[in-house]
Design a protein around this motif. Sequence first.
Motif, PDB file in Angstrom:
ATOM      1  N   VAL A 269      73.714  38.875  93.948  1.00 29.48           N
ATOM      2  CA  VAL A 269      72.339  38.805  94.443  1.00 29.48           C
ATOM      3  C   VAL A 269      71.549  40.032  94.000  1.00 29.48           C
ATOM      4  CG1 VAL A 269      70.928  38.852  96.535  1.00 29.48           C
ATOM      5  CG2 VAL A 269      72.893  37.329  96.399  1.00 29.48           C
ATOM      6  N   ALA A 270      72.158  41.218  94.100  1.00 32.70           N
ATOM      7  CA  ALA A 270      71.492  42.441  93.648  1.00 32.70           C
ATOM      8  C   ALA A 270      71.222  42.391  92.155  1.00 32.70           C
ATOM      9  CB  ALA A 270      72.346  43.667  94.002  1.00 32.70           C
ATOM     10  N   ASP A 271      72.155  41.826  91.393  1.00 30.59           N
ATOM     11  CA  ASP A 271      71.969  41.695  89.950  1.00 30.59           C
ATOM     12  C   ASP A 271      70.822  40.736  89.649  1.00 30.59           C
ATOM     13  OD1 ASP A 271      72.972  42.177  87.176  1.00 30.59           O
ATOM     14  OD2 ASP A 271      73.299  40.015  87.248  1.00 30.59           O
ATOM     15  N   ALA A 272      70.759  39.635  90.385  1.00 31.43           N
ATOM     16  CA  ALA A 272      69.664  38.680  90.180  1.00 31.43           C
ATOM     17  C   ALA A 272      68.320  39.293  90.547  1.00 31.43           C
ATOM     18  CB  ALA A 272      69.920  37.414  90.997  1.00 31.43           C
ATOM     19  N   GLU A 273      68.309  40.128  91.603  1.00 25.75           N
ATOM     20  CA  GLU A 273      67.075  40.800  92.003  1.00 25.75           C
ATOM     21  C   GLU A 273      66.600  41.771  90.926  1.00 25.75           C
ATOM     22  OE1 GLU A 273      65.359  43.428  95.796  1.00 25.75           O
ATOM     23  OE2 GLU A 273      67.494  42.971  95.606  1.00 25.75           O
ATOM     24  N   ALA A 274      67.546  42.541  90.350  1.00 24.16           N
ATOM     25  CA  ALA A 274      67.188  43.473  89.276  1.00 24.16           C
ATOM     26  C   ALA A 274      66.699  42.718  88.042  1.00 24.16           C
ATOM     27  CB  ALA A 274      68.387  44.347  88.925  1.00 24.16           C
ATOM     28  N   GLU A 275      67.321  41.582  87.747  1.00 20.88           N
ATOM     29  CA  GLU A 275      66.895  40.788  86.592  1.00 20.88           C
ATOM     30  C   GLU A 275      65.498  40.217  86.806  1.00 20.88           C
ATOM     31  OE1 GLU A 275      68.491  36.952  84.007  1.00 20.88           O
ATOM     32  OE2 GLU A 275      69.788  37.915  85.481  1.00 20.88           O
ATOM     33  N   THR A 276      65.194  39.796  88.033  1.00 17.67           N
ATOM     34  CA  THR A 276      63.852  39.288  88.335  1.00 17.67           C
ATOM     35  C   THR A 276      62.811  40.381  88.170  1.00 17.67           C
ATOM     36  OG1 THR A 276      64.806  37.708  89.904  1.00 17.67           O
ATOM     37  CG2 THR A 276      62.447  38.140  90.080  1.00 17.67           C
ATOM     38  N   ALA A 277      63.124  41.582  88.671  1.00 18.20           N
ATOM     39  CA  ALA A 277      62.191  42.701  88.523  1.00 18.20           C
ATOM     40  C   ALA A 277      61.969  43.048  87.054  1.00 18.20           C
ATOM     41  CB  ALA A 277      62.722  43.912  89.281  1.00 18.20           C
ATOM     42  N   MET A 278      63.022  42.932  86.237  1.00 16.90           N
ATOM     43  CA  MET A 278      62.903  43.229  84.812  1.00 16.90           C
ATOM     44  C   MET A 278      62.017  42.213  84.101  1.00 16.90           C
ATOM     45  SD  MET A 278      65.968  43.513  81.998  1.00 16.90           S
ATOM     46  CE  MET A 278      66.364  41.756  82.178  1.00 16.90           C
ATOM     47  N   GLU A 279      62.148  40.931  84.501  1.00 18.24           N
ATOM     48  CA  GLU A 279      61.400  39.875  83.824  1.00 18.24           C
ATOM     49  C   GLU A 279      59.933  39.824  84.247  1.00 18.24           C
ATOM     50  OE1 GLU A 279      62.396  38.079  81.396  1.00 18.24           O
ATOM     51  OE2 GLU A 279      64.503  38.698  81.399  1.00 18.24           O
TER      52      GLU A 279
END
Length: 536
Positions: A269-279
Amino acid sequence: MSKTMKNYVVTEFVSTHNHPLAAPHCVPFLRSHRRVGDADIAQVMAMRNVGMKPAQIMDYMTCQSGGFHNVGFTVKDLRNKLHSIRKEEIRNGDAEGALGYLSAQETEDTYNWVLSTFLKAMDGKRPISVVTDGDLAMRNAIRNIFPYARHHLCSWHLERNAPKNVHIPEFVSDFSILMQMECDVKEFETLWADMVSHYGLETNAWVVEMYSDRERWAEAYLLGHFFAGMRSTQRCEGMNCYLNRFLTVRLRLFEFVQQYHRGLARMRVADAEAETAMEHSTPVLITQLKSLEKNGTEVYTQYIFRFFQDEIQRASALIVARRVDEMERRLYFIEMYSHPKSNWMVEYYPIDSRINCSCLMFESFGLPCCHMIVVMKYEHLSTIPPSLVMRRWTRCSRPPAQQTNVCKISRSISHMARYEILSSGYKLMSFYASHAQDSFEDARQVEHEMTSWMRKRWEMGKNKECKTEIGESTDGQTLVGVGDPPVVKTKGNPGKKSSAQHSRNPKKCSHCKCRGHDKRTCPKLSSKHPIDDIPI
């Protein structure tokens, strides 16, 4: 008793109690008033699955119900219920999931097995760099399984061992500086000899051993080998610290697997959150090299881009002292402003924009150094050369096929998951209904009707459905696996009987004064019928 019917016949009923009534504040503790219901069990299991302890669960339910007297059971009842549930879950043996379990004996054979299994899990791809705490058995296993990997000793462990073996605070400080100093081998050898001579440690056993092993810890010998900036086992220790939030020493094996997957789920979930912020966001550009900096935001992840941005800022303090043009390359000699003795040589190949630097930061970390950025600025490059982009640091490092959908809900959803989803869904309705008395009464009426209806459906379904027993497959075949290990006492004399069992003079019964039994098993008391407390 009736002689004709041979049954007991009630001839008189006395409505008054034949014992004193319990005080109101004691009623919640009476056995007849305590019961952990099905709905309570569902809520308790939902909280237990996220690591809450019985005392914490009890505090939450006390607050939720408006007081302890409204809960309906005590914390001891809750612990007993959880214990019975755990016994039911592991009825066929807790060691069923331990087929791949390995004893935690830190021997060379153990490490050989672990590394071989790791290699198999990685499809035979061997690591090029390994960081350990210096364990001898692990070092031999690494030499056996990964013979071409560069071995780095953990700097944190070395700094901790230094004061234990050399009781000179100044030496410990100088040793730490020399260990992390980025210099050539010749300079390191000179500085080491001067330091050892200064403190008179030529015969110190630990110092001699560290010098013989210098290729595994001195930065001068490790420059140019890729370690991604790691000098210690902080990644492993950090992972252990993270998983300790979910794991305890009292977990059963099947509970360990559940909590381990819960920890992994939170990481995803934390990885998905960081990926969303990056995109969906762009870092702020703060340097004058806008085109190069903007290209960095498009290439690197936000975390790695911060390191690249720092290198751009460091480049402002560097100057090109001179340039030498050759047939296929150009040599740039870089100096730090007002420090001419600090110099580096950078090679630039115009044909393919390939750049090499004498500091070897790219080879060690995988990111262009500030000296390379000076050359990019001098050559008017607006983008980072492809040869200086390491895929592992880029935004497209992971293929889309490997990205986990954390929001997907399985079709074969379990009872506990359905309960948690319904509980979460009714929170909003409870919030709105609690603001006014009439809304509260309407919601209570609907809740009573819905609960009554669902209870009837549940009772009908409970009589029809055929439950699959724990430890059995869906076709009724019992799973056969590893049984539980024998229970061994952890204290006292585990291999022998207690001294009381070998006593020549057994204890006397406190009631009949005879030997061979106690008051609980006294035959003279067993004929009597004790009166049980009548529950109220």
